[in-house]
Motif scaffolding. Structure first.
Motif, PDB file in Angstrom:
ATOM      1  N   MET B   1       0.837  -1.212   0.000  1.00 55.24           N
ATOM      2  CA  MET B   1       0.000   0.000   0.000  1.00 55.24           C
ATOM      3  C   MET B   1       0.869   1.257   0.000  1.00 55.24           C
ATOM      4  N   ASP B   2       1.809   1.305   0.968  1.00 62.21           N
ATOM      5  CA  ASP B   2       2.651   2.495   1.070  1.00 62.21           C
ATOM      6  C   ASP B   2       3.442   2.739  -0.212  1.00 62.21           C
ATOM      7  N   GLN B   3       3.777   1.637  -0.892  1.00 68.38           N
ATOM      8  CA  GLN B   3       4.565   1.797  -2.108  1.00 68.38           C
ATOM      9  C   GLN B   3       3.747   2.380  -3.245  1.00 68.38           C
ATOM     10  N   ILE B   4       2.485   1.968  -3.316  1.00 70.38           N
ATOM     11  CA  ILE B   4       1.687   2.328  -4.486  1.00 70.38           C
ATOM     12  C   ILE B   4       0.875   3.591  -4.251  1.00 70.38           C
ATOM     13  N   ILE B   5       0.775   4.017  -2.986  1.00 71.76           N
ATOM     14  CA  ILE B   5      -0.009   5.217  -2.699  1.00 71.76           C
ATOM     15  C   ILE B   5       0.609   6.436  -3.396  1.00 71.76           C
ATOM     16  N   PHE B   6       1.900   6.340  -3.665  1.00 72.40           N
ATOM     17  CA  PHE B   6       2.560   7.420  -4.402  1.00 72.40           C
ATOM     18  C   PHE B   6       1.878   7.668  -5.754  1.00 72.40           C
ATOM     19  N   LEU B   7       1.489   6.573  -6.412  1.00 68.88           N
ATOM     20  CA  LEU B   7       0.816   6.708  -7.711  1.00 68.88           C
ATOM     21  C   LEU B   7      -0.503   7.443  -7.567  1.00 68.88           C
ATOM     22  N   ASP B   8      -1.153   7.238  -6.440  1.00 70.33           N
ATOM     23  CA  ASP B   8      -2.447   7.876  -6.208  1.00 70.33           C
ATOM     24  C   ASP B   8      -2.263   9.392  -6.112  1.00 70.33           C
ATOM     25  N   TYR B   9      -1.300   9.805  -5.289  1.00 69.20           N
ATOM     26  CA  TYR B   9      -1.041  11.243  -5.174  1.00 69.20           C
ATOM     27  C   TYR B   9      -0.574  11.827  -6.506  1.00 69.20           C
ATOM     28  N   ALA B  10       0.275  11.075  -7.200  1.00 69.33           N
ATOM     29  CA  ALA B  10       0.765  11.568  -8.492  1.00 69.33           C
ATOM     30  C   ALA B  10      -0.406  11.747  -9.458  1.00 69.33           C
ATOM     31  N   GLY B  11      -1.293  10.768  -9.480  1.00 68.23           N
ATOM     32  CA  GLY B  11      -2.446  10.862 -10.390  1.00 68.23           C
ATOM     33  C   GLY B  11      -3.327  12.042 -10.042  1.00 68.23           C
ATOM     34  N   VAL B  12      -3.631  12.204  -8.756  1.00 70.18           N
ATOM     35  CA  VAL B  12      -4.464  13.328  -8.332  1.00 70.18           C
ATOM     36  C   VAL B  12      -3.793  14.652  -8.700  1.00 70.18           C
ATOM     37  N   ALA B  13      -2.488  14.734  -8.421  1.00 68.64           N
ATOM     38  CA  ALA B  13      -1.792  16.010  -8.628  1.00 68.64           C
ATOM     39  C   ALA B  13      -1.756  16.395 -10.107  1.00 68.64           C
ATOM     40  N   VAL B  14      -1.396  15.450 -10.964  1.00 69.87           N
ATOM     41  CA  VAL B  14      -1.274  15.849 -12.373  1.00 69.87           C
ATOM     42  C   VAL B  14      -2.644  16.035 -13.011  1.00 69.87           C
ATOM     43  N   PHE B  15      -3.641  15.263 -12.608  1.00 69.41           N
ATOM     44  CA  PHE B  15      -4.983  15.523 -13.135  1.00 69.41           C
ATOM     45  C   PHE B  15      -5.499  16.873 -12.647  1.00 69.41           C
ATOM     46  N   ALA B  16      -5.211  17.186 -11.383  1.00 66.78           N
ATOM     47  CA  ALA B  16      -5.606  18.506 -10.880  1.00 66.78           C
ATOM     48  C   ALA B  16      -4.947  19.601 -11.715  1.00 66.78           C
ATOM     49  N   ALA B  17      -3.685  19.391 -12.071  1.00 66.74           N
ATOM     50  CA  ALA B  17      -2.993  20.388 -12.901  1.00 66.74           C
ATOM     51  C   ALA B  17      -3.669  20.525 -14.267  1.00 66.74           C
ATOM     52  N   THR B  18      -4.109  19.398 -14.838  1.00 69.67           N
ATOM     53  CA  THR B  18      -4.776  19.512 -16.152  1.00 69.67           C
ATOM     54  C   THR B  18      -6.110  20.253 -16.001  1.00 69.67           C
ATOM     55  N   GLY B  19      -6.806  20.034 -14.887  1.00 76.40           N
ATOM     56  CA  GLY B  19      -8.044  20.766 -14.653  1.00 76.40           C
ATOM     57  C   GLY B  19      -7.779  22.260 -14.525  1.00 76.40           C
ATOM     58  N   ALA B  20      -6.717  22.599 -13.794  1.00 71.59           N
ATOM     59  CA  ALA B  20      -6.377  24.006 -13.635  1.00 71.59           C
ATOM     60  C   ALA B  20      -5.965  24.622 -14.970  1.00 71.59           C
ATOM     61  N   LEU B  89      -1.114  20.321 -20.880  1.00 72.28           N
ATOM     62  CA  LEU B  89      -2.285  19.616 -20.341  1.00 72.28           C
ATOM     63  C   LEU B  89      -2.309  18.178 -20.844  1.00 72.28           C
ATOM     64  N   LEU B  90      -2.066  17.987 -22.129  1.00 76.56           N
ATOM     65  CA  LEU B  90      -2.125  16.627 -22.687  1.00 76.56           C
ATOM     66  C   LEU B  90      -1.026  15.738 -22.119  1.00 76.56           C
ATOM     67  N   TRP B  91       0.166  16.286 -21.927  1.00 76.62           N
ATOM     68  CA  TRP B  91       1.263  15.472 -21.395  1.00 76.62           C
ATOM     69  C   TRP B  91       1.045  15.141 -19.923  1.00 76.62           C
ATOM     70  N   LEU B  92       0.586  16.113 -19.161  1.00 80.36           N
ATOM     71  CA  LEU B  92       0.271  15.822 -17.750  1.00 80.36           C
ATOM     72  C   LEU B  92      -0.862  14.807 -17.671  1.00 80.36           C
ATOM     73  N   ASP B  93      -1.840  14.971 -18.549  1.00 78.94           N
ATOM     74  CA  ASP B  93      -2.937  14.010 -18.601  1.00 78.94           C
ATOM     75  C   ASP B  93      -2.401  12.601 -18.865  1.00 78.94           C
ATOM     76  N   ALA B  94      -1.371  12.494 -19.686  1.00 76.07           N
ATOM     77  CA  ALA B  94      -0.774  11.176 -19.972  1.00 76.07           C
ATOM     78  C   ALA B  94      -0.132  10.581 -18.717  1.00 76.07           C
ATOM     79  N   VAL B  95       0.545  11.437 -17.929  1.00 76.80           N
ATOM     80  CA  VAL B  95       1.144  10.952 -16.674  1.00 76.80           C
ATOM     81  C   VAL B  95       0.044  10.497 -15.717  1.00 76.80           C
ATOM     82  N   GLY B  96      -1.005  11.326 -15.606  1.00 83.18           N
ATOM     83  CA  GLY B  96      -2.108  10.974 -14.701  1.00 83.18           C
ATOM     84  C   GLY B  96      -2.804   9.695 -15.141  1.00 83.18           C
ATOM     85  N   LEU B  97      -3.003   9.572 -16.432  1.00 86.88           N
ATOM     86  CA  LEU B  97      -3.614   8.365 -16.985  1.00 86.88           C
ATOM     87  C   LEU B  97      -2.812   7.129 -16.600  1.00 86.88           C
TER      88      LEU B  97
END
Lengths: 194, 194, 194
Positions: B1-20, B89-97
């Motif tokens: 869990m602790d190892q993969i939770i990083f992906l969760d924050y990364a996904g939230v952060a970069v998707f939030a950036a694409t929204g902004a 936006l598209l590149w960050l979206d790719a990271v979030g995806l």
């Protein structure tokens, strides 16, 4: 609860009216009025309850659906008398926004105890019904209009949450919060704030 | 869990950036940035958690909302410096995806034990935030762009699920799956694959 | 249950086919077919189950996802042979609408025991998959087409609920309700009722 439940009915009723007005602008039949009134009236609160993991309010209490249906029928028979349906829609939407940002914040706070979740729930409850209405009726989202929209929902939710946590009685937290939200949104509509 | 939770924050952060960034392209105010960043950042995961019938992640842990808010404010003050906001936006979206298809598949697998549900959850988590962003900001859905989009989310979710079921440690399942998804989507963006 | 579950599979299958046809009209790749077929096939039922607070049907039983996938692939390889994909889409949508308004009403009635919730659930289950399809594929919502749409879903849901509460056996409630809904929607499509 009894004091603030009024805001819930008010929010459902005026949002339902905006949905029915959108149906009128699109020249839908009476069932289209019922559908858009229902989705707009209970849409925001439905997402709020799903996310809070509490029973969806209109499944528990059918009065909300009856309110939506009554409003839809009333608008169906009277909308042609209204001079500017879009203008009325926007003002009713402002009332619904103010009522729902307060009620959503209250419910979020009661269920989770978290101020941040309360504020987000207030914003979400207040804005999602209108967003669904705009998507379903093919209008550009009210979110993208130049006037302040989400801001007023946030201001109302923050005001309520701060006052409630400060220990004020429910009505003395809810009334100012409603007025703050409505004043900001109404000012934006009236004076073109942006 | 602790190892993969990083992906969760990364996904939230970069998707939030694409929204902004979408808010910036639409010239919304700062609250509009907060709103679109929040909806895009946590939207896909919210549907995932509702469908899996687990508590919605950001109601449990407010850090996700704070991440969205911080990103929204940062983009608000810096977006004018960016040469091509849509390209970013598209590149960050790719990271979030890539991050979210893996995390969604992991959570689906943990909760249900079903490989098929895991893959669907990975696809759904990875794509719905961006779909909500595009609907709310009035852009044509990224889903309809000619470049491979859902395909990369599916490839990442399948890769993770197969490796995890094969018994590999979490990191050795997650990292290749992330890279597969990002390589496919990145290749599509860079070389115009379709 | 065993008698009416057929309607559920029928609804999922034909809605999935309409999603795949929409993907074909947009010239998406095969994964795009899978995605739109899946979202359209199970979208309405997903919202229904979330609102009823019961486990989401396709998380419990993966067969539904397999049905969607099989339909998507079949349409992918055959859609170019079809003369008017949009016409076929509309007629399949009518079958799905009729099947789903009955099944949704049945499930709403079983879970809540409320006739009003059953009718709303029938309407919601029958219409939301198609609404999601139209939003995601960038088509104007089928809701706004001049032909009677929500009306037929409501008629089917009301017919089923009334007959079922009157004590008729499941099949004798479901079959007439299906026919009522399909006849109204089919008549609208065939004769341009509005």
């Amino acid at each position: 609860m009894d004091q603030i439940i009024f805001l819930d009915y008010a929010g459902v009723a005026v949002f339902a009216a905006t949905g029915a007005l959108a149906a009128s602008r699109k020249e839908l039949d009476v069932i289209g009025f019922l559908f858009l009134a229902g989705v707009t009236g209970v849409g925001g609160g439905t997402f709020r309850d799903l996310i809070l993991d509490v029973p969806v309010f209109w499944v528990q209490n059918h009065d909300y659906l009856l309110v939506c249906a009554a409003i839809a029928v009333a608008v169906y028979f009277s909308a042609h008398l209204i001079e500017s349906r879009y203008r009325l829609l926007l003002w009713l939407d402002a009332v619904g926004l103010a009522a729902y940002c307060v009620f959503g914040a209250w419910k979020g706070l009661v269920v989770t105890g978290s101020a941040m979740v309360a504020i987000v729930m207030g914003m979400l409850t207040a804005t999602f019904g209108g967003i669904l209405r705009d998507i379903l009726s093919g209008e550009p989202s009210v979110l993208l209009r130049p006037e302040i929209y989400v801001t007023s929902a946030m201001a109302g939710a923050v005001t309520f949450t701060v006052l409630d946590i400060a220990g004020l009685p429910l009505l003395l937290s809810a009334a100012p919060a409603f007025l703050v939200a409505f004043a900001i949104r109404g000012g934006a509509l009236r004076f073109g704030w942006s």
